[in-house]
Write a protein that holds these residues in place. Sequence first.
Motif, short mmCIF file in Angstrom:
data_model
loop_
_atom_site.label_atom_id
_atom_site.label_comp_id
_atom_site.label_asym_id
_atom_site.label_seq_id
_atom_site.Cartn_x
_atom_site.Cartn_y
_atom_site.Cartn_z
N ALA A 132 -5.89 -6.53 6.58
CA ALA A 132 -5.25 -5.95 5.40
C ALA A 132 -4.22 -4.93 5.86
CB ALA A 132 -6.28 -5.27 4.49
N THR A 133 -3.11 -4.84 5.14
CA THR A 133 -2.12 -3.84 5.49
C THR A 133 -2.66 -2.45 5.15
OG1 THR A 133 -1.02 -3.84 3.32
CG2 THR A 133 -0.26 -5.47 4.96
N LEU A 134 -2.06 -1.44 5.76
CA LEU A 134 -2.50 -0.08 5.47
C LEU A 134 -2.25 0.28 4.01
CD1 LEU A 134 -1.71 2.06 8.62
CD2 LEU A 134 -3.61 0.52 8.13
N LEU A 135 -1.19 -0.28 3.42
CA LEU A 135 -0.98 -0.03 1.99
C LEU A 135 -2.10 -0.66 1.17
CD1 LEU A 135 0.61 1.04 -0.38
CD2 LEU A 135 2.05 -1.00 -0.29
N GLN A 136 -2.47 -1.87 1.50
CA GLN A 136 -3.57 -2.52 0.77
C GLN A 136 -4.86 -1.72 0.90
OE1 GLN A 136 -3.31 -6.33 2.72
NE2 GLN A 136 -2.19 -7.27 1.02
N ARG A 137 -5.10 -1.15 2.06
CA ARG A 137 -6.31 -0.35 2.25
C ARG A 137 -6.24 0.95 1.45
NH1 ARG A 137 -9.78 -2.34 5.90
NH2 ARG A 137 -10.86 -0.34 6.08
N ALA A 138 -5.06 1.55 1.36
CA ALA A 138 -4.91 2.76 0.54
C ALA A 138 -5.13 2.42 -0.94
CB ALA A 138 -3.53 3.37 0.75
N LEU A 139 -4.62 1.27 -1.36
CA LEU A 139 -4.83 0.85 -2.75
C LEU A 139 -6.31 0.60 -3.02
CD1 LEU A 139 -1.80 -1.58 -3.17
CD2 LEU A 139 -2.08 0.67 -4.23
N ALA A 140 -7.01 0.01 -2.06
CA ALA A 140 -8.44 -0.21 -2.22
C ALA A 140 -9.18 1.12 -2.32
CB ALA A 140 -8.98 -1.04 -1.07
N ALA A 141 -8.75 2.11 -1.53
CA ALA A 141 -9.38 3.42 -1.57
C ALA A 141 -9.17 4.12 -2.90
CB ALA A 141 -8.85 4.29 -0.43
N LEU A 166 -2.74 10.23 -1.53
CA LEU A 166 -3.07 9.61 -0.26
C LEU A 166 -1.81 9.23 0.50
CD1 LEU A 166 -5.89 6.99 -1.05
CD2 LEU A 166 -6.16 9.25 -0.01
N ALA A 167 -1.79 9.50 1.78
CA ALA A 167 -0.81 8.88 2.66
C ALA A 167 -1.33 7.49 3.01
CB ALA A 167 -0.61 9.70 3.92
N CYS A 168 -0.43 6.55 3.25
CA CYS A 168 -0.86 5.17 3.47
C CYS A 168 -1.16 4.87 4.93
CB CYS A 168 0.20 4.19 2.95
SG CYS A 168 1.62 4.03 4.05
N ASP A 169 -1.26 5.91 5.78
CA ASP A 169 -1.43 5.64 7.22
C ASP A 169 -2.83 5.99 7.73
OD1 ASP A 169 -1.28 8.39 7.01
OD2 ASP A 169 0.21 8.65 8.60
N MET A 170 -3.82 6.02 6.83
CA MET A 170 -5.19 6.32 7.23
C MET A 170 -6.07 5.11 6.90
SD MET A 170 -5.46 10.33 6.00
CE MET A 170 -4.58 10.06 4.44
N PRO A 171 -6.33 4.25 7.86
CA PRO A 171 -7.00 2.98 7.56
C PRO A 171 -8.44 3.11 7.09
CG PRO A 171 -6.75 3.27 9.94
CD PRO A 171 -5.92 4.32 9.28
N PRO A 187 -16.40 12.00 6.36
CA PRO A 187 -16.96 11.29 7.51
C PRO A 187 -16.00 11.24 8.69
CG PRO A 187 -17.48 10.12 5.50
CD PRO A 187 -16.54 11.22 5.11
N ALA A 188 -16.57 11.26 9.89
CA ALA A 188 -15.77 11.24 11.12
C ALA A 188 -14.85 10.04 11.14
CB ALA A 188 -16.70 11.21 12.33
N GLY A 189 -13.59 10.29 11.48
CA GLY A 189 -12.60 9.23 11.61
C GLY A 189 -11.97 8.77 10.32
N SER A 190 -12.45 9.25 9.17
CA SER A 190 -11.95 8.72 7.90
C SER A 190 -10.55 9.21 7.55
CB SER A 190 -12.91 9.04 6.76
OG SER A 190 -13.08 10.44 6.60
N THR A 191 -10.08 10.27 8.22
CA THR A 191 -8.71 10.72 7.99
C THR A 191 -7.85 10.53 9.24
OG1 THR A 191 -9.35 13.01 8.52
CG2 THR A 191 -9.32 12.38 6.20
N ALA A 192 -8.33 9.73 10.19
CA ALA A 192 -7.49 9.42 11.36
C ALA A 192 -6.24 8.69 10.90
CB ALA A 192 -8.28 8.56 12.34
N ASP A 193 -5.08 9.19 11.31
CA ASP A 193 -3.83 8.59 10.84
C ASP A 193 -3.05 7.98 11.99
OD1 ASP A 193 -3.04 10.91 12.06
OD2 ASP A 193 -2.01 11.76 10.34
N VAL A 214 -9.64 5.68 5.17
CA VAL A 214 -9.65 6.78 4.21
C VAL A 214 -10.57 6.53 3.02
CG1 VAL A 214 -7.73 6.04 2.72
CG2 VAL A 214 -8.10 8.50 3.18
N GLN A 215 -10.98 5.28 2.81
CA GLN A 215 -11.85 5.00 1.68
C GLN A 215 -13.13 5.84 1.75
OE1 GLN A 215 -12.29 0.85 0.90
NE2 GLN A 215 -13.56 1.14 -0.91
N ASP A 216 -13.65 6.04 2.97
CA ASP A 216 -14.85 6.87 3.13
C ASP A 216 -14.57 8.32 2.77
OD1 ASP A 216 -16.30 4.66 3.95
OD2 ASP A 216 -16.02 5.07 6.09
#
Length: 214
Positions: free
Chosen positions: A34-43, A101-106, A181-187, A108-110
Amino acid sequence: MEENRLPFDALILAGGRSSRLGGVPKQDLVFHNATLLQRALAASAGASSTVVVGPRPESSAPGLIWCREEPEFAGPAAAIAAGLEALAQHGSSTTEYTLVLACDMPLVQDAVAALKEALIPGGGDGVVARSGDGTLQPLAGIYRTAGLIKSAAELSSRGALINGSVRSLLASLEVQPVTVPAGSTADVDTWDDAAALGIAAGNQDKGQDRRSRS
């Protein structure tokens, strides 16, 4: 935050220069198919309205609002202000909270789940993600919409909105940090960041697919 009791809009930032990625749009990078944008939309699932501030692709999910900050690449504060204006034009300016949300945190849903759980109605101006080492990530936060709008107007009145920082936009707000959670805002700012997370460039993948079929 129960979505039915506390409606929220989502504002996703997807229009940066990606200069340290050679100009490859972050929103097109691929993580777990999934693209990072799709993941941000899911979040941001459950949002009453969702605005994406960035270049609109040839095809996109239905129901999204698209806009750009003026001028383009004028920084995240200006992008947030543009997104808020676009939401208002679509009748969403009275929604109590806005998820930014920035779209560069894969992952981020957590982080979003933790923010929703921690948000207390009437408890200040919202919540912002904080990593385990204490680093705040203001582009993963749920903020009171009225506070964001007021702050953006104040920055604009001082000529400080263009090229302004997110921290300057939030400076006047009473925001509660929430450890996520650890890693959830890694960009993803560099290709080293991308490699560490196992992220691929969407355009490169498409090119490889075309070559494999030829």
